[in-house]
Design a protein around this motif. Structure first.
Motif, PDB file in Angstrom:
ATOM      1  N   ASN A   4       0.828  -1.209   0.000  1.00  0.00           N
ATOM      2  CA  ASN A   4       0.000   0.000   0.000  1.00  0.00           C
ATOM      3  C   ASN A   4       0.860   1.257   0.000  1.00  0.00           C
ATOM      4  OD1 ASN A   4      -2.276  -1.538  -0.026  1.00  0.00           O
ATOM      5  ND2 ASN A   4      -2.784  -1.206   2.122  1.00  0.00           N
ATOM      6  N   THR A   5       1.959   1.221   0.747  1.00  0.00           N
ATOM      7  CA  THR A   5       2.861   2.362   0.779  1.00  0.00           C
ATOM      8  C   THR A   5       3.503   2.564  -0.584  1.00  0.00           C
ATOM      9  OG1 THR A   5       3.330   1.906   3.099  1.00  0.00           O
ATOM     10  CG2 THR A   5       4.853   3.362   1.948  1.00  0.00           C
ATOM     11  N   LEU A   6       3.907   1.460  -1.203  1.00  0.00           N
ATOM     12  CA  LEU A   6       4.505   1.544  -2.532  1.00  0.00           C
ATOM     13  C   LEU A   6       3.524   2.148  -3.527  1.00  0.00           C
ATOM     14  CD1 LEU A   6       6.788   0.864  -4.509  1.00  0.00           C
ATOM     15  CD2 LEU A   6       5.712  -1.372  -4.792  1.00  0.00           C
ATOM     16  N   TRP A   7       2.281   1.675  -3.520  1.00  0.00           N
ATOM     17  CA  TRP A   7       1.293   2.203  -4.465  1.00  0.00           C
ATOM     18  C   TRP A   7       0.928   3.644  -4.140  1.00  0.00           C
ATOM     19  CZ3 TRP A   7       0.186   0.666  -9.098  1.00  0.00           C
ATOM     20  CH2 TRP A   7       0.505  -0.636  -9.452  1.00  0.00           C
ATOM     21  N   SER A   8       0.972   4.007  -2.878  1.00  0.00           N
ATOM     22  CA  SER A   8       0.729   5.398  -2.513  1.00  0.00           C
ATOM     23  C   SER A   8       1.832   6.292  -3.068  1.00  0.00           C
ATOM     24  CB  SER A   8       0.653   5.524  -0.995  1.00  0.00           C
ATOM     25  OG  SER A   8       0.408   6.839  -0.626  1.00  0.00           O
ATOM     26  N   LEU A   9       3.070   5.831  -2.982  1.00  0.00           N
ATOM     27  CA  LEU A   9       4.183   6.587  -3.551  1.00  0.00           C
ATOM     28  C   LEU A   9       4.066   6.670  -5.069  1.00  0.00           C
ATOM     29  CD1 LEU A   9       7.186   5.268  -1.424  1.00  0.00           C
ATOM     30  CD2 LEU A   9       6.139   7.536  -1.354  1.00  0.00           C
ATOM     31  N   ILE A  10       3.608   5.596  -5.690  1.00  0.00           N
ATOM     32  CA  ILE A  10       3.400   5.619  -7.137  1.00  0.00           C
ATOM     33  C   ILE A  10       2.325   6.642  -7.491  1.00  0.00           C
ATOM     34  CG2 ILE A  10       2.511   4.271  -9.084  1.00  0.00           C
ATOM     35  CD1 ILE A  10       4.046   1.873  -7.885  1.00  0.00           C
ATOM     36  N   GLY A  11       1.262   6.715  -6.689  1.00  0.00           N
ATOM     37  CA  GLY A  11       0.210   7.702  -6.916  1.00  0.00           C
ATOM     38  C   GLY A  11       0.732   9.124  -6.797  1.00  0.00           C
ATOM     39  N   TYR A  12       1.544   9.378  -5.784  1.00  0.00           N
ATOM     40  CA  TYR A  12       2.130  10.711  -5.635  1.00  0.00           C
ATOM     41  C   TYR A  12       3.074  11.024  -6.787  1.00  0.00           C
ATOM     42  CZ  TYR A  12       0.275  11.338  -0.943  1.00  0.00           C
ATOM     43  OH  TYR A  12      -0.563  11.483   0.126  1.00  0.00           O
ATOM     44  N   GLY A  13       3.834  10.021  -7.219  1.00  0.00           N
ATOM     45  CA  GLY A  13       4.730  10.213  -8.358  1.00  0.00           C
ATOM     46  C   GLY A  13       3.962  10.538  -9.632  1.00  0.00           C
ATOM     47  N   ALA A  14       2.828   9.848  -9.824  1.00  0.00           N
ATOM     48  CA  ALA A  14       1.996  10.130 -11.000  1.00  0.00           C
ATOM     49  C   ALA A  14       1.448  11.552 -10.931  1.00  0.00           C
ATOM     50  CB  ALA A  14       0.849   9.123 -11.087  1.00  0.00           C
ATOM     51  N   ALA A  15       1.042  11.970  -9.748  1.00  0.00           N
ATOM     52  CA  ALA A  15       0.523  13.331  -9.585  1.00  0.00           C
ATOM     53  C   ALA A  15       1.611  14.362  -9.863  1.00  0.00           C
ATOM     54  CB  ALA A  15      -0.034  13.512  -8.174  1.00  0.00           C
ATOM     55  N   LEU A  16       2.805  14.108  -9.371  1.00  0.00           N
ATOM     56  CA  LEU A  16       3.917  15.033  -9.599  1.00  0.00           C
ATOM     57  C   LEU A  16       4.271  15.095 -11.086  1.00  0.00           C
ATOM     58  CD1 LEU A  16       6.088  16.844  -8.291  1.00  0.00           C
ATOM     59  CD2 LEU A  16       7.516  14.812  -8.141  1.00  0.00           C
ATOM     60  N   GLY A  17       4.353  13.935 -11.708  1.00  0.00           N
ATOM     61  CA  GLY A  17       4.664  13.898 -13.138  1.00  0.00           C
ATOM     62  C   GLY A  17       3.604  14.601 -13.976  1.00  0.00           C
ATOM     63  N   ALA A  18       2.340  14.395 -13.615  1.00  0.00           N
ATOM     64  CA  ALA A  18       1.254  15.057 -14.348  1.00  0.00           C
ATOM     65  C   ALA A  18       1.342  16.570 -14.190  1.00  0.00           C
ATOM     66  CB  ALA A  18      -0.100  14.557 -13.849  1.00  0.00           C
ATOM     67  N   GLY A  19       1.698  17.042 -13.011  1.00  0.00           N
ATOM     68  CA  GLY A  19       1.841  18.477 -12.784  1.00  0.00           C
ATOM     69  C   GLY A  19       2.969  19.079 -13.602  1.00  0.00           C
ATOM     70  N   ILE A  20       4.107  18.385 -13.650  1.00  0.00           N
ATOM     71  CA  ILE A  20       5.247  18.881 -14.412  1.00  0.00           C
ATOM     72  C   ILE A  20       4.931  18.896 -15.902  1.00  0.00           C
ATOM     73  CG2 ILE A  20       7.619  18.316 -15.109  1.00  0.00           C
ATOM     74  CD1 ILE A  20       8.037  17.338 -12.201  1.00  0.00           C
ATOM     75  N   MET A  21       4.317  17.826 -16.391  1.00  0.00           N
ATOM     76  CA  MET A  21       3.979  17.776 -17.820  1.00  0.00           C
ATOM     77  C   MET A  21       2.967  18.848 -18.185  1.00  0.00           C
ATOM     78  SD  MET A  21       4.022  13.677 -18.772  1.00  0.00           S
ATOM     79  CE  MET A  21       2.295  13.578 -18.566  1.00  0.00           C
ATOM     80  N   THR A  22       2.006  19.107 -17.311  1.00  0.00           N
ATOM     81  CA  THR A  22       1.006  20.134 -17.583  1.00  0.00           C
ATOM     82  C   THR A  22       1.636  21.520 -17.616  1.00  0.00           C
ATOM     83  OG1 THR A  22      -0.685  18.771 -16.549  1.00  0.00           O
ATOM     84  CG2 THR A  22      -1.169  21.113 -16.787  1.00  0.00           C
ATOM     85  N   ARG A  23       2.526  21.780 -16.677  1.00  0.00           N
ATOM     86  CA  ARG A  23       3.191  23.088 -16.644  1.00  0.00           C
ATOM     87  C   ARG A  23       4.012  23.304 -17.921  1.00  0.00           C
ATOM     88  NH1 ARG A  23       4.738  26.096 -11.790  1.00  0.00           N
ATOM     89  NH2 ARG A  23       3.818  24.276 -10.833  1.00  0.00           N
ATOM     90  N   ASN A  24       4.748  22.275 -18.340  1.00  0.00           N
ATOM     91  CA  ASN A  24       5.545  22.399 -19.566  1.00  0.00           C
ATOM     92  C   ASN A  24       4.660  22.567 -20.798  1.00  0.00           C
ATOM     93  OD1 ASN A  24       7.950  22.226 -18.193  1.00  0.00           O
ATOM     94  ND2 ASN A  24       8.157  20.025 -18.479  1.00  0.00           N
TER      95      ASN A  24
END
Length: 97
Positions: A4-24
């Motif tokens: 669950n912790t691993l998947w939670s980190l994956i979720g946060y990573g996806a959110a961070l990546g989506a934010g960076i891609m959107t900004r660019n």
């Protein structure tokens, strides 16, 4: 590390990546449309406060939406993995008839 912790980190990573891609993407779209860089620094001489505030509000809203969508996708993936794990566990536990 728990799954669950691993998947939670994956979720946060996806959110961070989506934010960076959107900004660019927003930065490139602004450059393509207007022909010059976005007004990111209001301290520069050629940048007005109004355009800097509008740019900040627009990119903030877009990045916020992208992060929510990315986090939701990570949570959905976690639910699907847990659902499959429970189903496999139940199949192993069934007595043979």
């Amino acid at each position: 590390m728990r799954k669950n912790t691993l998947w939670s980190l994956i979720g946060y990573g996806a959110a961070l990546g989506a934010g960076i891609m959107t900004r660019n993407a927003a930065r490139k779209a602004y450059q393509r449309k207007s022909g010059h860089r976005p007004p990111e620094n209001p301290g520069e001489d050629d940048v007005g406060w109004q355009s800097a505030l509008l740019w900040g509000a627009a990119t903030g809203a877009l990045v916020g939406v992208a992060r929510v969508v990315g986090r939701h996708a990570g949570d959905k993936a976690l639910r699907q993995v847990n659902k499959r794990r429970r189903r496999r566990y139940r199949l192993k536990q069934r007595p043979l008839r």
